[in-house]
Design a protein around this motif. Structure first.
Motif, PDB file in Angstrom:
ATOM      1  N   PRO A   1       6.377   9.731   5.705  1.00 55.81           N
ATOM      2  CA  PRO A   1       5.783   8.405   5.936  1.00 55.81           C
ATOM      3  C   PRO A   1       4.437   8.508   6.638  1.00 55.81           C
ATOM      4  N   LEU A   2       3.480   7.777   6.087  1.00 53.78           N
ATOM      5  CA  LEU A   2       2.077   7.969   6.439  1.00 53.78           C
ATOM      6  C   LEU A   2       1.622   7.057   7.575  1.00 53.78           C
ATOM      7  N   THR A   3       1.040   7.665   8.591  1.00 51.92           N
ATOM      8  CA  THR A   3       0.347   6.907   9.631  1.00 51.92           C
ATOM      9  C   THR A   3      -0.941   6.358   9.022  1.00 51.92           C
ATOM     10  N   SER A   4      -1.242   5.099   9.297  1.00 47.32           N
ATOM     11  CA  SER A   4      -2.397   4.488   8.640  1.00 47.32           C
ATOM     12  C   SER A   4      -2.963   3.355   9.485  1.00 47.32           C
ATOM     13  N   LEU A   5      -4.216   2.995   9.196  1.00 48.67           N
ATOM     14  CA  LEU A   5      -4.862   1.832   9.802  1.00 48.67           C
ATOM     15  C   LEU A   5      -4.640   0.651   8.872  1.00 48.67           C
ATOM     16  N   ARG A   6      -3.914  -0.345   9.349  1.00 48.81           N
ATOM     17  CA  ARG A   6      -3.565  -1.489   8.504  1.00 48.81           C
ATOM     18  C   ARG A   6      -4.696  -2.498   8.450  1.00 48.81           C
ATOM     19  N   GLN A   7      -5.015  -2.931   7.237  1.00 48.14           N
ATOM     20  CA  GLN A   7      -5.928  -4.051   7.027  1.00 48.14           C
ATOM     21  C   GLN A   7      -5.110  -5.257   6.573  1.00 48.14           C
ATOM     22  N   PRO A   8      -5.408  -6.452   7.074  1.00 47.77           N
ATOM     23  CA  PRO A   8      -4.664  -7.643   6.644  1.00 47.77           C
ATOM     24  C   PRO A   8      -5.173  -8.119   5.282  1.00 47.77           C
ATOM     25  N   SER A   9      -4.810  -7.406   4.231  1.00 50.08           N
ATOM     26  CA  SER A   9      -5.441  -7.573   2.923  1.00 50.08           C
ATOM     27  C   SER A   9      -5.315  -8.990   2.357  1.00 50.08           C
ATOM     28  N   ARG A  10      -4.128  -9.548   2.374  1.00 51.80           N
ATOM     29  CA  ARG A  10      -3.969 -10.884   1.793  1.00 51.80           C
ATOM     30  C   ARG A  10      -4.666 -11.948   2.642  1.00 51.80           C
ATOM     31  N   VAL A  11      -4.655 -11.751   3.946  1.00 50.36           N
ATOM     32  CA  VAL A  11      -5.365 -12.681   4.833  1.00 50.36           C
ATOM     33  C   VAL A  11      -6.859 -12.636   4.538  1.00 50.36           C
ATOM     34  N   ILE A  12      -7.393 -11.441   4.277  1.00 54.26           N
ATOM     35  CA  ILE A  12      -8.806 -11.301   3.915  1.00 54.26           C
ATOM     36  C   ILE A  12      -9.114 -12.128   2.678  1.00 54.26           C
ATOM     37  N   GLY A  13      -8.263 -12.013   1.647  1.00 50.27           N
ATOM     38  CA  GLY A  13      -8.490 -12.758   0.417  1.00 50.27           C
ATOM     39  C   GLY A  13      -8.421 -14.258   0.618  1.00 50.27           C
ATOM     40  N   ARG A  14      -7.396 -14.707   1.357  1.00 46.22           N
ATOM     41  CA  ARG A  14      -7.254 -16.151   1.598  1.00 46.22           C
ATOM     42  C   ARG A  14      -8.431 -16.696   2.393  1.00 46.22           C
ATOM     43  N   THR A  15      -8.823 -15.963   3.430  1.00 45.65           N
ATOM     44  CA  THR A  15      -9.926 -16.417   4.281  1.00 45.65           C
ATOM     45  C   THR A  15     -11.231 -16.519   3.496  1.00 45.65           C
ATOM     46  N   ALA A  16     -11.500 -15.513   2.686  1.00 48.47           N
ATOM     47  CA  ALA A  16     -12.736 -15.508   1.899  1.00 48.47           C
ATOM     48  C   ALA A  16     -12.777 -16.673   0.915  1.00 48.47           C
TER      49      ALA A  16
END
Length: 333
Positions: free
Chosen positions: A288-303
């Motif tokens: 399981p990969l350690t990663s930096l999470r981006q709020p991807s769907r929130v980005i799309g909705r906000t834009a």
């Protein structure tokens, strides 16, 4: 006032039908005529209005989305967020994948201009400032995705990649790693440059003796990550990094596949590994990969919300919305 097809015909000294043929069937028109008509189109900044009949009834109900990499689950989630928000407003979203190709990017922007969409969302690869300015002049607003608008001319929705790169390197240093490789590229991608810069800040600020190297890739894909891992494995063991920060999760998953010796994964015991985006596959990886999470769907909705606001208020002041990434620690680092 926008130029019409009749204006083009008059300037080029041909009939309206000939202009139409150049636009739709140029192979049926003499080359010198095509050249004259195209020159007139450029001089007049003419854009054919295929959507005119539909738009007579009111404002366009279509938004265009130019996507940087359609194979990346992060961008798929951003599109889904924008699409869900568009549906709430009775808007249809049409997207095109540029595959990090400037010519394809330009083609989609031209197409959306011709169709006179209500607005354009774009995760850009090249410099699109002049094209977006032309869209704005025609009443079509644009919002940048995953790219901060440095000059503030256009609204943007992004994640602080500089902070993300710093957080990744700080975590690796904090867990005792001292030879960090940043894997990613190409470096004309602003996001990758920022992530590398953030990692360098963390190394420079550290009291520990930490080395940082760059392992460049031609793209941000699983295959490029695997190839980078093979290059690392080809080194003598003492010359390998003890930690890798991959520019995105696809690269990290490719690295995870290749960093294997005699059937045993080197991650995390010999090489810690961190990705960026926290796509759904990250948690389900063999390690399981350690990663930096981006709020991807929130980005799309906000834009999408910002785009619709600007489409109804041409005087709206562009705004820069920047989300902070979240470090999600799993077994790989």
């Amino acid at each position: 006032m926008a130029a019409s097809i009749r204006d083009v015909a008059q300037l080029a000294g041909v009939s309206v039908g000939t202009v139409s043929n150049v636009l739709n069937r140029p192979d049926e028109v003499a080359p010198d005529t095509v050249t004259r008509v195209n020159s007139a189109i450029e001089q007049l900044a003419y854009v054919r209005n295929d959507a005119a009949r539909r738009l007579r009834a009111g404002v366009s109900r279509t938004v265009g989305f130019v996507v940087l990499d359609g194979q990346n689950p992060f961008f798929n989630d951003v599109v889904r967020g924008a699409e869900d928000e568009a549906f709430r407003h009775g808007i249809a979203l049409i997207h095109g994948n540029t595959d990090e190709d400037v010519a394809r990017e330009r083609m989609y922007l031209d197409l959306f201009e011709e169709q006179q969409v209500r607005g354009v969302l774009i995760a850009p690869h090249g410099d699109v400032t002049s094209q977006l300015a032309r869209l704005r002049a025609r009443g079509i607003p644009s919002v940048l995705i995953d790219r901060f608008s440095g000059d503030g001319r256009f609204s943007s929705v992004s994640v602080d990649s500089l902070a993300g790169g710093r957080m990744a390197a700080e975590h690796l240093i904090g867990t005792g790693r001292r030879r960090i490789a940043v894997v990613g590229g190409p470096y004309d991608l602003r996001q990758m440059n920022d992530r590398l810069a953030g990692a360098r800040i963390a190394v420079d600020d550290s009291d520990a003796d930490v080395e940082l190297e760059v392992v460049a890739t031609e793209a941000m894909t699983v295959a490029e990550g695997a190839a980078a891992g093979e290059r690392i494995l080809a080194r003598p063991r003492r010359e390998r990094p003890d930690a890798v920060f991959a520019g995105n999760d696809l690269l990290a998953l490719g690295l995870l596949q290749s960093l294997v010796v005699d059937g045993r994964s080197l991650v995390p015991d010999e090489i810690a590994l961190i990705g960026f985006d926290d796509i759904p596959f990250a948690a389900a990886a063999a390690v399981p990969l350690t990663s930096l999470r981006q709020p991807s769907r929130v980005i799309g909705r906000t834009a999408l919300r910002i785009l619709l606001e600007e489409s109804t208020d041409p005087e709206a002041i562009p705004r820069q919305t920047v989300f902070q990434p979240e470090l999600i620690v799993r077994a790989s680092a």
